[in-house]
Design a protein around this motif. Structure first.
Motif, PDB file in Angstrom:
ATOM      1  N   GLN A   6      -7.870 -12.435   2.782  1.00  0.00           N
ATOM      2  CA  GLN A   6      -7.296 -13.573   2.372  1.00  0.00           C
ATOM      3  C   GLN A   6      -7.439 -14.170   0.950  1.00  0.00           C
ATOM      4  OE1 GLN A   6      -5.016 -15.308   4.642  1.00  0.00           O
ATOM      5  NE2 GLN A   6      -4.962 -13.300   5.381  1.00  0.00           N
ATOM      6  N   VAL A   7      -7.864 -13.319   0.247  1.00  0.00           N
ATOM      7  CA  VAL A   7      -8.171 -13.823  -1.287  1.00  0.00           C
ATOM      8  C   VAL A   7      -7.487 -12.789  -2.251  1.00  0.00           C
ATOM      9  CG1 VAL A   7     -10.632 -14.723  -0.684  1.00  0.00           C
ATOM     10  CG2 VAL A   7     -10.371 -12.157  -1.485  1.00  0.00           C
ATOM     11  N   SER A   8      -7.228 -13.304  -3.552  1.00  0.00           N
ATOM     12  CA  SER A   8      -6.863 -12.578  -4.428  1.00  0.00           C
ATOM     13  C   SER A   8      -7.723 -11.671  -5.539  1.00  0.00           C
ATOM     14  CB  SER A   8      -5.902 -13.518  -5.432  1.00  0.00           C
ATOM     15  OG  SER A   8      -6.800 -14.154  -6.093  1.00  0.00           O
ATOM     16  N   ASN A   9      -9.050 -12.001  -5.245  1.00  0.00           N
ATOM     17  CA  ASN A   9      -9.915 -11.222  -5.913  1.00  0.00           C
ATOM     18  C   ASN A   9     -10.934 -10.358  -5.369  1.00  0.00           C
ATOM     19  OD1 ASN A   9     -10.934 -13.478  -5.120  1.00  0.00           O
ATOM     20  ND2 ASN A   9     -12.092 -14.102  -7.059  1.00  0.00           N
ATOM     21  N   PRO A  10     -10.502  -9.717  -4.287  1.00  0.00           N
ATOM     22  CA  PRO A  10     -11.583  -9.036  -3.576  1.00  0.00           C
ATOM     23  C   PRO A  10     -12.247  -7.657  -4.262  1.00  0.00           C
ATOM     24  CG  PRO A  10      -9.503  -8.016  -2.846  1.00  0.00           C
ATOM     25  CD  PRO A  10      -9.199  -9.149  -3.828  1.00  0.00           C
ATOM     26  N   VAL A  11     -13.408  -7.242  -3.552  1.00  0.00           N
ATOM     27  CA  VAL A  11     -14.122  -6.133  -4.025  1.00  0.00           C
ATOM     28  C   VAL A  11     -13.631  -4.907  -3.099  1.00  0.00           C
ATOM     29  CG1 VAL A  11     -16.210  -5.141  -4.384  1.00  0.00           C
ATOM     30  CG2 VAL A  11     -16.084  -7.449  -4.920  1.00  0.00           C
ATOM     31  N   ILE A  12     -13.027  -3.970  -3.882  1.00  0.00           N
ATOM     32  CA  ILE A  12     -12.355  -2.760  -3.102  1.00  0.00           C
ATOM     33  C   ILE A  12     -12.971  -1.761  -3.338  1.00  0.00           C
ATOM     34  CG2 ILE A  12     -10.118  -1.585  -2.504  1.00  0.00           C
ATOM     35  CD1 ILE A  12      -8.596  -4.027  -3.279  1.00  0.00           C
ATOM     36  N   LEU A  13     -13.682  -0.947  -2.374  1.00  0.00           N
ATOM     37  CA  LEU A  13     -14.438   0.202  -2.672  1.00  0.00           C
ATOM     38  C   LEU A  13     -13.441   1.534  -2.277  1.00  0.00           C
ATOM     39  CD1 LEU A  13     -17.116   1.961  -2.913  1.00  0.00           C
ATOM     40  CD2 LEU A  13     -17.321   1.756  -0.535  1.00  0.00           C
ATOM     41  N   ILE A  14     -13.311   2.415  -3.028  1.00  0.00           N
ATOM     42  CA  ILE A  14     -12.374   3.459  -2.972  1.00  0.00           C
ATOM     43  C   ILE A  14     -13.602   4.705  -2.868  1.00  0.00           C
ATOM     44  CG2 ILE A  14     -10.643   5.077  -3.973  1.00  0.00           C
ATOM     45  CD1 ILE A  14      -9.591   2.587  -5.242  1.00  0.00           C
ATOM     46  N   ASP A  15     -13.640   5.574  -1.713  1.00  0.00           N
ATOM     47  CA  ASP A  15     -14.852   6.567  -1.695  1.00  0.00           C
ATOM     48  C   ASP A  15     -14.306   7.793  -1.822  1.00  0.00           C
ATOM     49  OD1 ASP A  15     -17.248   7.343  -0.984  1.00  0.00           O
ATOM     50  OD2 ASP A  15     -17.018   7.401   1.209  1.00  0.00           O
ATOM     51  N   GLU A  16     -15.252   8.680  -2.467  1.00  0.00           N
ATOM     52  CA  GLU A  16     -14.853  10.069  -2.679  1.00  0.00           C
ATOM     53  C   GLU A  16     -13.627  10.323  -3.436  1.00  0.00           C
ATOM     54  OE1 GLU A  16     -16.714  12.466  -1.911  1.00  0.00           O
ATOM     55  OE2 GLU A  16     -18.062  11.508  -0.199  1.00  0.00           O
ATOM     56  N   VAL A  17     -13.573   9.474  -4.692  1.00  0.00           N
ATOM     57  CA  VAL A  17     -12.472   9.555  -5.479  1.00  0.00           C
ATOM     58  C   VAL A  17     -12.307  11.020  -6.481  1.00  0.00           C
ATOM     59  CG1 VAL A  17     -13.432   8.623  -7.620  1.00  0.00           C
ATOM     60  CG2 VAL A  17     -10.938   8.123  -6.994  1.00  0.00           C
ATOM     61  N   ASP A  18     -13.211  11.796  -6.214  1.00  0.00           N
ATOM     62  CA  ASP A  18     -13.086  13.012  -6.825  1.00  0.00           C
ATOM     63  C   ASP A  18     -12.524  14.053  -6.032  1.00  0.00           C
ATOM     64  OD1 ASP A  18     -15.394  12.684  -5.065  1.00  0.00           O
ATOM     65  OD2 ASP A  18     -16.367  14.416  -5.860  1.00  0.00           O
TER      66      ASP A  18
END
Length: 204
Positions: free
Chosen positions: A28-40
């Motif tokens: 419900q916010v426009s500036n969250p912290v988003i974690l993307i795991d194992e991008v390799d």
């Protein structure tokens, strides 16, 4: 796949937005912290190239008008902070890596692995395998040998596997032995190879 990032078109049954839009909805916010795991470990198949879709999300020149296929309206992602984790940077596509600020983190040193094993891994392993703490003892020198010559990786995943392997063999010996004849199993340098085999590494 690409649908995890861009979402599905509404013409499909069970269509839903991508993970990024779902994260905005949940927080419900426009500036969250988003974690993307194992991008390799991004894969490319007949469903599309997820690295190109991820490029639209991470590129500051494009993500201010990211278009999810489900919503089909521009969404501003420029205020979001994306954190991506990877084990190796060599397998990350070049254009994607150019948009990232790489921060290299050192692995655990010997002393840290020792404390993690004593405080967390060994008690958890004993509990999950149904073994009482009074029927197994892992000598400090055997634990040090495991860390130095068996589990040299940056993390403690291999060390956990080795401890679980030892616990399974001890548990098997217990169920094969009559209750009256059960004894304390002491694991030291002299019998360590009996439980985990020969060390894959050797110290000079």
């Amino acid at each position: 796949d690409v649908a995890e990032i861009r979402g599905h078109r509404r013409t499909y049954v069970g269509a839903m937005p991508g993970k990024v839009i779902q994260a905005l909805k949940i927080t419900q916010v426009s500036n969250p912290v988003i974690l993307i795991d194992e991008v390799d470990k991004l894969g490319r198949d007949f469903r599309g190239d997820p690295s190109s879709a991820l490029l639209e999300v991470l590129d500051p020149e494009q993500n201010n008008a990211f278009r999810d296929l489900y919503l089909d309206v521009p969404v501003d992602l420029s205020r979001c902070l994306f954190l991506c984790t990877a084990n190796v940077a060599e397998t990350i596509p070049g254009p994607l890596l150019d948009r990232m600020e790489v921060i290299r983190l050192a692995g655990y040193v010997f002393e840290e692995k020792l404390q993690i094993a004593n405080q967390f891994l060994i008690p958890q392993t004993i509990t999950t395998h149904g073994i009482d703490g009074d029927v197994i003892t892992l000598n400090p020198d055997a634990l040090a040998e495991l860390i130095r010559n068996y589990a040299r990786e940056a993390g403690v995943r291999q060390l956990r596997k080795l401890l679980e392997k030892i616990a399974r063999k001890v548990a098997l010996n217990l169920v094969r032995t009559e209750v009256e004849k059960r004894m304390l199993t002491v694991i030291g340098l002299d019998n360590l190879t009996k439980f985990v085999g020969q060390p894959p590494h050797t110290s000079d």
